[in-house]
Scaffold this active site. Structure first.
Site, mmCIF file in Angstrom:
data_model
loop_
_atom_site.group_PDB
_atom_site.id
_atom_site.type_symbol
_atom_site.label_atom_id
_atom_site.label_comp_id
_atom_site.label_asym_id
_atom_site.label_seq_id
_atom_site.Cartn_x
_atom_site.Cartn_y
_atom_site.Cartn_z
ATOM 1 N N TYR A 184 14.604 -21.537 83.254
ATOM 2 C CA TYR A 184 14.227 -20.561 84.274
ATOM 3 C C TYR A 184 15.547 -19.961 84.750
ATOM 4 O O TYR A 184 16.502 -20.703 85.044
ATOM 5 C CB TYR A 184 13.530 -21.199 85.475
ATOM 6 C CG TYR A 184 12.287 -22.005 85.179
ATOM 7 C CD1 TYR A 184 11.398 -21.633 84.175
ATOM 8 C CD2 TYR A 184 11.976 -23.138 85.943
ATOM 9 C CE1 TYR A 184 10.253 -22.375 83.928
ATOM 10 C CE2 TYR A 184 10.836 -23.881 85.701
ATOM 11 C CZ TYR A 184 9.979 -23.503 84.693
ATOM 12 O OH TYR A 184 8.852 -24.249 84.451
ATOM 13 N N CYS A 217 16.931 -21.455 88.004
ATOM 14 C CA CYS A 217 16.983 -22.918 88.110
ATOM 15 C C CYS A 217 18.429 -23.414 88.216
ATOM 16 O O CYS A 217 19.245 -23.115 87.344
ATOM 17 C CB CYS A 217 16.300 -23.529 86.884
ATOM 18 S SG CYS A 217 16.632 -25.269 86.628
ATOM 19 N N PHE A 237 19.665 -26.388 87.766
ATOM 20 C CA PHE A 237 20.010 -27.305 86.679
ATOM 21 C C PHE A 237 20.267 -26.545 85.377
ATOM 22 O O PHE A 237 21.161 -26.908 84.602
ATOM 23 C CB PHE A 237 18.897 -28.347 86.491
ATOM 24 C CG PHE A 237 18.690 -29.213 87.701
ATOM 25 C CD1 PHE A 237 19.625 -30.177 88.055
ATOM 26 C CD2 PHE A 237 17.571 -29.053 88.505
ATOM 27 C CE1 PHE A 237 19.446 -30.975 89.175
ATOM 28 C CE2 PHE A 237 17.378 -29.836 89.622
ATOM 29 C CZ PHE A 237 18.321 -30.799 89.968
ATOM 30 N N CYS A 238 19.481 -25.490 85.145
ATOM 31 C CA CYS A 238 19.722 -24.658 83.962
ATOM 32 C C CYS A 238 21.069 -23.954 84.073
ATOM 33 O O CYS A 238 21.813 -23.837 83.093
ATOM 34 C CB CYS A 238 18.615 -23.627 83.808
ATOM 35 S SG CYS A 238 16.957 -24.338 83.611
#
Length: 329
Positions: free
Chosen positions: A104, A107, A109-110
């Site tokens: 995403y 996001c 974490f991404c």
């Protein structure tokens, strides 16, 4: 650094060589200097101030030499800075051939994974996952993002992805160089265990900020036109209430104060260094930068930079991570 030093020496030598004992003012090409130093901008045009010409032509030999040194020094400074804040691509023989990130866009974490890929200049493709149906990752048993495919191998969980990638593409001396491993590990855990939990209560703090966040999410995500409208307003409303529960869960009373405290805690950890890794970012630097990158230009991120000392470090990280190594489809 060696390349930067020899480049600097070359620039200084060639510049000083153009300033002979006689006719020094002419040797530095007064017309060019006039344009460079005494141009005034009027909208999109450059107006030259010709009345200053007599002053330039009366430069003494020492004045001309000082100008030459100044110009050479400026070029040398740029070269040195570029060398210090350079990307660190792995050797070609261990560079992955096919890297695909399922993500995403907003996001944290991404974005942590992308910060690693961008800094080490590892080319990668992106598949934007639609969070409503997640059809893009139906092939996987793991139903969260990020998922990173590296030459056919599936890697999941952002910190585990970075650990495995580091093992694959970074020489051991690069992984263990700079600041000690315990400090790096401690602050990477702090990112996952504390910093990320402060973000949602801030970006969904009130209805206007929730709408701002979802405008960013829907503009950069994989949504149809109808989904964009639905997700923007329904999602913003839902996350506004979810953020209140997150505040209780993580014992946050004032979300902005918690964000500012986290930023100041990170700056204190730097202890006067450019990066936690010293002269170059380490994995903790990349983790903090990655999770903050989606919010930096939202209201919460602008407030954070305005009210804490983190701005200088963040700007250095923007410079060193540089352009994305993402392969455009």
């Amino acid at each position: 650094m060696r390349r930067a030093s020899s480049f600097t020496s070359s620039v200084l030598s060639r510049t000083l060589a153009t300033v002979p004992d006689r006719g020094a003012a002419a040797a530095i090409q007064p017309r060019s200097v006039r344009v460079a130093l005494f141009c005034s901008r009027t909208k999109n045009s450059c107006t030259r101030r010709r009345w200053f010409s007599p002053v330039l032509t009366s430069f003494s030999r020492s004045s001309a030499r000082a100008v030459a040194l100044g110009l050479a020094g400026a070029v040398a400074s740029v070269a040195t800075a570029a060398s210090v804040y350079a990307k660190e691509p792995p050797p070609a023989e261990i560079m992955p051939k096919d890297v695909v990130l399922y993500q995403y866009e907003a996001c944290p974490f991404c974005n942590k994974v992308k910060a690693f890929l961008d800094y080490y200049d590892i080319p990668y493709k992106v598949v934007e996952v639609n969070p409503l149906g997640k059809k893009e990752i139906k092939w996987s048993d793991y139903k969260k993002v990020p998922i990173l495919m590296v030459d056919g191998e599936q890697l999941v969980d952002s910190s585990a992805i970075i650990d495995k990638l580091a093992e694959k593409v970074l020489p051991k001396k690069m992984i263990n160089s700079g600041t000690n491993e315990d400090e790096e590990t401690k602050w990477r855990r702090w990112v996952d265990g504390h910093l990320v939990h402060v973000l949602s209560p801030n970006i969904y703090r009130n209805t206007s900020e929730a709408l701002e966040s979802f405008d960013y999410i829907t503009s950069n995500g994989n949504f149809s036109f109808t989904e964009k409208i639905t997700v923007k307003y329904a999602g913003a409303a839902a996350m506004y209430f979810v953020s209140k529960n997150l505040k209780k869960k993580y014992n946050i009373t004032d979300e902005r104060a918690a964000l500012y405290e986290a930023a100041e805690t990170w700056v204190d950890a730097l202890n006067g260094r450019n990066f936690l890794g010293g002269s170059k970012p380490n994995l903790a630097d990349l983790a903090v930068f990655g999770v903050l990158r989606p919010i930096r230009y939202l209201r919460s991120g602008r407030d954070m930079v305005e009210h804490t000392r983190i701005g200088e470090w963040y700007s250095r990280m923007e410079e060193v991570v540089g352009e994305s190594s993402r392969i455009k489809a």
